[in-house]
Motif scaffolding. Structure first.
Motif, PDB file in Angstrom:
ATOM      1  N   ASP A   1       2.994   8.040   6.296  1.00 36.39           N
ATOM      2  CA  ASP A   1       1.498   7.978   6.934  1.00 36.39           C
ATOM      3  C   ASP A   1       0.597   8.979   6.271  1.00 36.39           C
ATOM      4  O   ASP A   1      -0.436   8.784   6.381  1.00 36.39           O
ATOM      5  CB  ASP A   1       1.541   8.253   8.349  1.00 36.39           C
TER       6      ASP A   1
ATOM      7  N   THR B   1      -3.270   8.199  -2.528  1.00 31.33           N
ATOM      8  CA  THR B   1      -3.568   6.936  -2.326  1.00 31.33           C
ATOM      9  C   THR B   1      -2.839   5.834  -3.362  1.00 31.33           C
ATOM     10  O   THR B   1      -2.654   6.218  -4.504  1.00 31.33           O
ATOM     11  CB  THR B   1      -5.185   6.862  -2.873  1.00 31.33           C
TER      12      THR B   1
ATOM     13  N   ASP C   1      -2.108   6.735   1.966  1.00 33.61           N
ATOM     14  CA  ASP C   1      -3.217   5.423   2.127  1.00 33.61           C
ATOM     15  C   ASP C   1      -2.826   4.453   1.138  1.00 33.61           C
ATOM     16  O   ASP C   1      -2.953   4.649   0.149  1.00 33.61           O
ATOM     17  CB  ASP C   1      -4.622   6.155   2.153  1.00 33.61           C
TER      18      ASP C   1
ATOM     19  N   PRO D   1      -8.445   1.438   1.145  1.00 33.45           N
ATOM     20  CA  PRO D   1      -7.085   2.353   1.327  1.00 33.45           C
ATOM     21  C   PRO D   1      -7.112   2.872   2.702  1.00 33.45           C
ATOM     22  O   PRO D   1      -8.366   3.430   3.122  1.00 33.45           O
ATOM     23  CB  PRO D   1      -7.238   3.638   0.348  1.00 33.45           C
ATOM     24  N   THR D   2      -6.081   2.623   3.513  1.00 30.33           N
ATOM     25  CA  THR D   2      -5.959   3.091   4.656  1.00 30.33           C
ATOM     26  C   THR D   2      -4.464   3.464   5.308  1.00 30.33           C
ATOM     27  O   THR D   2      -3.736   2.978   4.679  1.00 30.33           O
ATOM     28  CB  THR D   2      -6.425   2.122   5.699  1.00 30.33           C
ATOM     29  N   ASP D   3      -4.255   4.384   6.290  1.00 31.81           N
ATOM     30  CA  ASP D   3      -2.877   4.409   6.597  1.00 31.81           C
ATOM     31  C   ASP D   3      -2.612   3.551   7.879  1.00 31.81           C
ATOM     32  O   ASP D   3      -1.407   3.698   8.258  1.00 31.81           O
ATOM     33  CB  ASP D   3      -2.971   5.765   7.457  1.00 31.81           C
ATOM     34  N   ASP D   4      -3.526   2.414   8.081  1.00 30.34           N
ATOM     35  CA  ASP D   4      -3.102   1.563   8.973  1.00 30.34           C
ATOM     36  C   ASP D   4      -2.314   0.349   8.260  1.00 30.34           C
ATOM     37  O   ASP D   4      -2.661  -0.576   7.676  1.00 30.34           O
ATOM     38  CB  ASP D   4      -4.291   0.615   9.631  1.00 30.34           C
TER      39      ASP D   4
END
Length: 318
Positions: free
Chosen positions: A116, A79, A119, A135-138
């Motif tokens: 990817d 992260t 995050d 936190p995101t993978d977008d």
């Protein structure tokens, strides 16, 4: 280890065992012939090329069965929380077009470069801290959160770090009471990194360093990016001209407390390269890795060696 096609593996083992047994019987029958020679170097020449080629066969057949093994694979993961100083001083134009806009450009380039498996979250801070993107993978959501930042208000690096820590551990985090004898247990988050974009000007530096120590206790590393110049400039706040300059000393101290690094970015060109300078955590994660390629490579090597020895010793492949 697992095998996708077990019948092929069993067939390969049986076939290899049969060929080896046949080779042993053949050599015994030839050993009884009158022209058989004694052992020594001639024995090595008789057996080694065939042994290499016979050893290659079970490896090739085992590869066809597609064996897989769970191996620790190193990769960048975890992260990353990008923390942006949006105080009034970040509107200063000693870094073109201004400090905040330059930081946004650098951060967007950093986001695009991440795999990817990482995050990314976004925190903005002035007098307080606000998580604007969990936190995101977008990547589109992260970059949209970065683009919405605008400068206003004061500066509290303490709140910035505490808000970022809260995003990592999944619950609000605050400094312990003054009479506390030990830091609160936040767990260990060794794969997490906080990246702070700021000019380092802070209302309470001691509190910021205390928050950094809290991050260090949780295994979270802080990387700081100094946006601005030491010489400084002025910025207009509520009709007044206010002097502002980069405080490298505080940003260096915050990073050092967690084992991170301070990255000076006194101009737009330096900011552009910041993404390459920030080292994220390398972790190992067990993954199923197919072994067909390595087995086939070893088998081909053995076949090649056996064939070369036959050509060298016999003048032909027999």
């Amino acid at each position: 280890m697992t095998v996708l096609y077990p019948p092929l593996l069993v067939f390969g083992l049986l076939l290899s065992a049969g060929l080896i047994a046949g080779y042993v019987l053949l050599r015994r029958s030839r050993a009884n012939a009158p022209r058989a020679t004694a052992t020594g170097r001639s024995g090595l020449r008789r057996h080694l090329p065939y042994a290499l080629m016979l050893a290659a066969l079970p490896l090739l057949l085992a590869g066809l069965s597609r064996p897989q093994a769970e191996l620790p694979v190193p990769r960048v993961s975890g992260t990353v929380v990008l923390v942006f100083d949006v105080s009034n001083s970040m509107a200063a134009e000693d870094v073109a077009p201004n400090r905040l806009a330059a930081a946004q450009t650098a951060a967007n380039a950093f986001v695009e470069a991440q795999p990817d498996t990482v995050d990314i979250g976004v925190v903005m801070f002035g007098q307080g801290g606000l998580l604007t993107q969990a936190p995101t993978d977008d990547r589109r959501s992260v970059q949209a959160a970065i683009s919405r930042l605008t400068p206003s208000g004061g500066t509290s690096l303490r709140q910035a770090i505490l808000t970022a820590l809260g995003a990592i551990v999944g619950e609000p985090v605050d400094l312990p009471a003054e009479d506390a004898t030990e830091l609160p247990d936040l767990g260990y988050w060794g794969s997490a990194t906080i990246v702070v974009f700021s000019d380092g000007q802070d209302d309470a530096p001691a509190d910021a360093e205390a928050a950094a120590m809290l991050a260090a206790g949780a295994g979270v590393r802080i990387e700081t990016v100094g946006v601005g110049t030491v010489e400084g400039t002025t910025v207009e706040v509520d009709g007044y001209q206010v002097a502002t300059a980069l405080d490298e000393q505080l940003l260096t101290a915050l990073a050092a407390a967690t084992g991170g690094e301070y990255h000076p970015a006194r101009d737009a060109a330096a900011l552009h390269d910041i993404g390459d300078a920030i080292d994220l955590r390398i972790t190992t994660q067990p993954e199923l890795v197919e072994l067909t390629g390595p087995l086939a490579g070893i088998a081909l090597l053995l076949l090649t060696l056996g064939g070369l020895l036959m050509i060298r010793w016999y003048g032909r492949i027999v």
